[in-house]
Design a protein around this motif. Structure first.
Motif, PDB file in Angstrom:
ATOM      1  N   HIS A  14      25.319  33.748  39.776  1.00 38.41           N
ATOM      2  CA  HIS A  14      25.050  35.112  40.232  1.00 38.41           C
ATOM      3  C   HIS A  14      24.779  36.049  39.056  1.00 38.41           C
ATOM      4  O   HIS A  14      25.118  35.757  37.904  1.00 38.41           O
ATOM      5  CB  HIS A  14      26.197  35.638  41.087  1.00 38.41           C
ATOM      6  N   SER A  16      24.716  40.480  38.425  1.00 42.11           N
ATOM      7  CA  SER A  16      24.966  41.786  39.031  1.00 42.11           C
ATOM      8  C   SER A  16      24.587  42.891  38.058  1.00 42.11           C
ATOM      9  O   SER A  16      24.566  42.690  36.842  1.00 42.11           O
ATOM     10  CB  SER A  16      26.439  41.919  39.444  1.00 42.11           C
ATOM     11  N   ASN A  65      33.256  37.319  49.229  1.00 38.87           N
ATOM     12  CA  ASN A  65      34.275  36.897  48.264  1.00 38.87           C
ATOM     13  C   ASN A  65      34.416  35.376  48.203  1.00 38.87           C
ATOM     14  O   ASN A  65      35.504  34.858  47.934  1.00 38.87           O
ATOM     15  CB  ASN A  65      35.617  37.537  48.612  1.00 38.87           C
ATOM     16  N   GLU A  67      34.878  31.800  47.169  1.00 39.05           N
ATOM     17  CA  GLU A  67      35.554  31.281  45.972  1.00 39.05           C
ATOM     18  C   GLU A  67      34.635  30.469  45.077  1.00 39.05           C
ATOM     19  O   GLU A  67      34.799  30.463  43.855  1.00 39.05           O
ATOM     20  CB  GLU A  67      36.775  30.460  46.372  1.00 39.05           C
ATOM     21  N   LYS A  70      32.594  32.860  42.680  1.00 37.78           N
ATOM     22  CA  LYS A  70      33.403  33.495  41.622  1.00 37.78           C
ATOM     23  C   LYS A  70      32.846  34.842  41.170  1.00 37.78           C
ATOM     24  O   LYS A  70      32.833  35.157  39.978  1.00 37.78           O
ATOM     25  CB  LYS A  70      33.552  32.554  40.431  1.00 37.78           C
ATOM     26  N   ILE A  71      32.401  35.640  42.110  1.00 34.27           N
ATOM     27  CA  ILE A  71      31.890  36.976  41.783  1.00 34.27           C
ATOM     28  C   ILE A  71      33.083  37.899  41.580  1.00 34.27           C
ATOM     29  O   ILE A  71      33.972  37.977  42.423  1.00 34.27           O
ATOM     30  CB  ILE A  71      30.968  37.504  42.896  1.00 34.27           C
ATOM     31  N   LYS A  72      33.100  38.598  40.465  1.00 30.05           N
ATOM     32  CA  LYS A  72      34.176  39.541  40.171  1.00 30.05           C
ATOM     33  C   LYS A  72      33.758  40.927  40.660  1.00 30.05           C
ATOM     34  O   LYS A  72      33.140  41.694  39.933  1.00 30.05           O
ATOM     35  CB  LYS A  72      34.469  39.551  38.675  1.00 30.05           C
ATOM     36  N   TRP A  73      34.103  41.224  41.897  1.00 31.79           N
ATOM     37  CA  TRP A  73      33.765  42.516  42.480  1.00 31.79           C
ATOM     38  C   TRP A  73      34.700  43.583  41.915  1.00 31.79           C
ATOM     39  O   TRP A  73      35.882  43.308  41.699  1.00 31.79           O
ATOM     40  CB  TRP A  73      33.895  42.462  44.002  1.00 31.79           C
ATOM     41  N   PRO A  74      34.211  44.808  41.697  1.00 31.32           N
ATOM     42  CA  PRO A  74      35.064  45.862  41.136  1.00 31.32           C
ATOM     43  C   PRO A  74      35.953  46.545  42.173  1.00 31.32           C
ATOM     44  O   PRO A  74      36.464  47.629  41.921  1.00 31.32           O
ATOM     45  CB  PRO A  74      34.040  46.846  40.555  1.00 31.32           C
ATOM     46  N   LYS A  76      38.883  45.546  45.522  1.00 37.25           N
ATOM     47  CA  LYS A  76      39.671  44.480  46.162  1.00 37.25           C
ATOM     48  C   LYS A  76      39.517  44.454  47.681  1.00 37.25           C
ATOM     49  O   LYS A  76      39.487  43.405  48.285  1.00 37.25           O
ATOM     50  CB  LYS A  76      41.154  44.636  45.811  1.00 37.25           C
TER      51      LYS A  76
END
Length: 93
Positions: A14, A16, A65, A67, A70-74, A76
């Motif tokens: 991915h 972003s 989300n 798994e 593994k996208i690290k969204w800002p 929760k």
């Protein structure tokens, strides 16, 4: 955006970027990629164009989300549409 081209060396990877009203460019997402949007302010408007007419029957939603991606969204706990809540896993795509 996520590369969905199975023959690609970046399949499942991915990318972003954060865009704002002050951004001096637009972003082209080529065919074969999934895309998603996250609004970081109280309101936002997203304009996008398609290369062909929209066909809702061919649309697929992947879990935001997932798994495997593994996208690290800002954020929760985003506010999700019904469509986004019912997304499938990347492995089932």
């Amino acid at each position: 955006m996520v590369d969905l081209r199975k023959e690609s060396k970046t399949y499942g990877k991915h990318f972003s970027i954060e865009l704002s009203q002050n951004s001096d460019f637009s972003l082209f997402i080529p065919q074969g990629f999934a895309h998603g949007f996250l609004c970081l302010s109280e309101t936002c408007t997203v304009y996008y164009k398609c290369t062909n007419y929209r066909d809702q029957k061919s649309e697929v939603t992947i879990k935001w989300n997932d798994e495997d991606l593994k996208i690290k969204w800002p954020i929760k706990k985003p506010i999700l549409s019904k469509k986004d809540k019912e997304g499938i896993s990347f492995s089932d795509f």
